[in-house]
Design a protein around this motif. Structure first.
Motif, PDB file in Angstrom:
ATOM      1  N   ALA A 170       0.803  -1.214   0.000  1.00 36.73           N
ATOM      2  CA  ALA A 170       0.000   0.000   0.000  1.00 36.73           C
ATOM      3  C   ALA A 170       0.837   1.265   0.000  1.00 36.73           C
ATOM      4  O   ALA A 170       0.478   2.258  -0.615  1.00 36.73           O
ATOM      5  N   ILE A 171       1.947   1.262   0.702  1.00 42.03           N
ATOM      6  CA  ILE A 171       2.689   2.520   0.858  1.00 42.03           C
ATOM      7  C   ILE A 171       4.040   2.512   0.169  1.00 42.03           C
ATOM      8  O   ILE A 171       4.750   3.492   0.235  1.00 42.03           O
ATOM      9  N   GLY A 172       4.387   1.377  -0.444  1.00 40.36           N
ATOM     10  CA  GLY A 172       5.626   1.337  -1.209  1.00 40.36           C
ATOM     11  C   GLY A 172       6.771   0.801  -0.396  1.00 40.36           C
ATOM     12  O   GLY A 172       6.797   0.850   0.820  1.00 40.36           O
ATOM     13  N   THR A 173       7.755   0.285  -1.111  1.00 44.28           N
ATOM     14  CA  THR A 173       8.865  -0.398  -0.457  1.00 44.28           C
ATOM     15  C   THR A 173       9.682   0.508   0.428  1.00 44.28           C
ATOM     16  O   THR A 173      10.123   0.128   1.494  1.00 44.28           O
ATOM     17  N   ILE A 174       9.906   1.748   0.018  1.00 46.68           N
ATOM     18  CA  ILE A 174      10.778   2.619   0.801  1.00 46.68           C
ATOM     19  C   ILE A 174      10.192   2.897   2.167  1.00 46.68           C
ATOM     20  O   ILE A 174      10.883   2.836   3.185  1.00 46.68           O
ATOM     21  N   LEU A 175       8.889   3.213   2.225  1.00 41.66           N
ATOM     22  CA  LEU A 175       8.266   3.468   3.516  1.00 41.66           C
ATOM     23  C   LEU A 175       8.281   2.224   4.372  1.00 41.66           C
ATOM     24  O   LEU A 175       8.454   2.289   5.589  1.00 41.66           O
ATOM     25  N   ALA A 225      23.166  -0.556  -8.095  1.00 45.61           N
ATOM     26  CA  ALA A 225      21.822  -0.663  -8.664  1.00 45.61           C
ATOM     27  C   ALA A 225      20.767  -1.070  -7.656  1.00 45.61           C
ATOM     28  O   ALA A 225      19.579  -0.790  -7.847  1.00 45.61           O
ATOM     29  N   TRP A 226      21.166  -1.729  -6.571  1.00 40.83           N
ATOM     30  CA  TRP A 226      20.170  -2.220  -5.618  1.00 40.83           C
ATOM     31  C   TRP A 226      19.665  -1.131  -4.671  1.00 40.83           C
ATOM     32  O   TRP A 226      18.712  -1.353  -3.917  1.00 40.83           O
ATOM     33  N   LEU A 227      20.269   0.066  -4.721  1.00 35.88           N
ATOM     34  CA  LEU A 227      19.790   1.173  -3.896  1.00 35.88           C
ATOM     35  C   LEU A 227      18.565   1.833  -4.534  1.00 35.88           C
ATOM     36  O   LEU A 227      18.354   1.732  -5.746  1.00 35.88           O
ATOM     37  N   PRO A 228      17.750   2.544  -3.730  1.00 38.65           N
ATOM     38  CA  PRO A 228      16.643   3.319  -4.298  1.00 38.65           C
ATOM     39  C   PRO A 228      17.181   4.379  -5.264  1.00 38.65           C
ATOM     40  O   PRO A 228      18.309   4.854  -5.100  1.00 38.65           O
ATOM     41  N   PRO A 229      16.404   4.762  -6.272  1.00 38.01           N
ATOM     42  CA  PRO A 229      16.850   5.802  -7.212  1.00 38.01           C
ATOM     43  C   PRO A 229      17.262   7.079  -6.477  1.00 38.01           C
ATOM     44  O   PRO A 229      16.569   7.553  -5.587  1.00 38.01           O
ATOM     45  N   GLY A 230      18.406   7.604  -6.840  1.00 41.45           N
ATOM     46  CA  GLY A 230      18.896   8.841  -6.243  1.00 41.45           C
ATOM     47  C   GLY A 230      19.672   8.659  -4.958  1.00 41.45           C
ATOM     48  O   GLY A 230      20.280   9.609  -4.463  1.00 41.45           O
TER      49      GLY A 230
END
Length: 271
Positions: A17-22, A150-155
């Motif tokens: 629901a809130i995305g992987t980063i959260l 590459a395995w890090l979140p974009p940015g």
């Protein structure tokens, strides 16, 4: 170096629901308040081991649970297993031929191979991951550099404190904020802490929290400025030994016990 998909159970349930980063932030680590004057605190430690981590047997015999999922660091050519605690984690990391290596990343993988063969190369097999307790624009009194596998979140990127041409020192680095918790001074930090009652943290040896980390180096090693800086501010300890050795203290050593995992692993445990 756990991947975004390697989340604690509560976070995995919320991820859709809130995305992987959260979700990752929801299971991130929160340590005791950092020493005065330190812009960072301990997040995790790693040891480079043989492919497949046969050394895990020594970890399990000592009384630690190892998380069942293998982390694959695509683009970096490595994989790992972790031992989890409410405030940190220990990572067994190895070069893995089944994991992709991004163009230009071959040199980084060779460094991991040299660390894995530390008994013959004299490279240090230990890595110390830190997280910031102050804004990311805080300056260091020594040069740093960054990598963005590459395995890090974009940015996102990892800030490296160990010089890129250093072939003998521990790997000292600051993990991106996306992979760590807010500073402990944040009023919302308590709501983001891992649940100490999670079975993942119930280790048969009976330890709870990682209190301190000390790196012991061979006599001929001369510590680099980043290592001295972190030692002077009480973030990590440093000392001398016959060869590279990682010392982990749990629960402030309250029980007065210790375990030595050598020769399988250059690791001692105090609790």
């Amino acid at each position: 170096m756990r991947l975004l998909k390697e989340l604690c159970p509560a976070a995995r349930a919320a991820a859709g629901a809130i995305g992987t980063i959260l979700a990752l932030v929801a299971c991130s680590h929160v340590s005791p308040a950092p020493p005065s004057g330190a812009p960072v605190e301990l997040d995790h430690v790693w040891i480079v081991v043989a492919p497949g981590a046969p050394e895990r047997v020594a970890i399990e015999k000592t009384g630690f649970h190892i998380s069942p999922e293998i982390n694959r660091h695509e683009g970096q050519g490595t994989a790992s297993l972790t031992v989890e605690f409410p405030n940190a984690f220990l990572e067994l990391l190895w070069p893995d031929d089944a994991v992709s290596v991004a163009a230009g990343g071959e040199r980084g993988l060779e460094k991991f191979r040299s660390r894995m063969n530390w008994r013959t190369t004299a490279w240090c097999l230990i890595g110390i991951g830190l997280r910031r307790t102050r804004p990311s624009d805080a300056r260091w009194p020594f040069p740093t550099w960054s990598i963005a596998p590459a395995w890090l979140p974009p940015g996102a990127s990892i800030e490296m404190l160990t010089p890129s041409d250093d072939s003998t020192s521990p790997s000292l680095f600051v993990s991106p904020r996306e992979l760590t918790s807010p500073p402990t001074a944040d009023a919302n930090a308590a709501a983001l802490r891992k649940d100490p009652a999670d079975p993942l943290f119930s280790h048969p040896i009976g330890v709870k929290r990682l209190s301190s980390v000390r790196i012991l180096a061979p006599p001929e090693y001369r510590p680099i400025p980043p290592l001295t800086y972190l030692q002077d501010r009480g973030v990590i300890g440093y000392g001398a030994a016959e060869s590279w050795l990682l010392e982990l203290t749990f629960d402030a050593g309250a029980r007065g016990k210790s375990r030595d995992l050598r020769p399988e692993l250059p690791l001692t445990i105090r609790y």
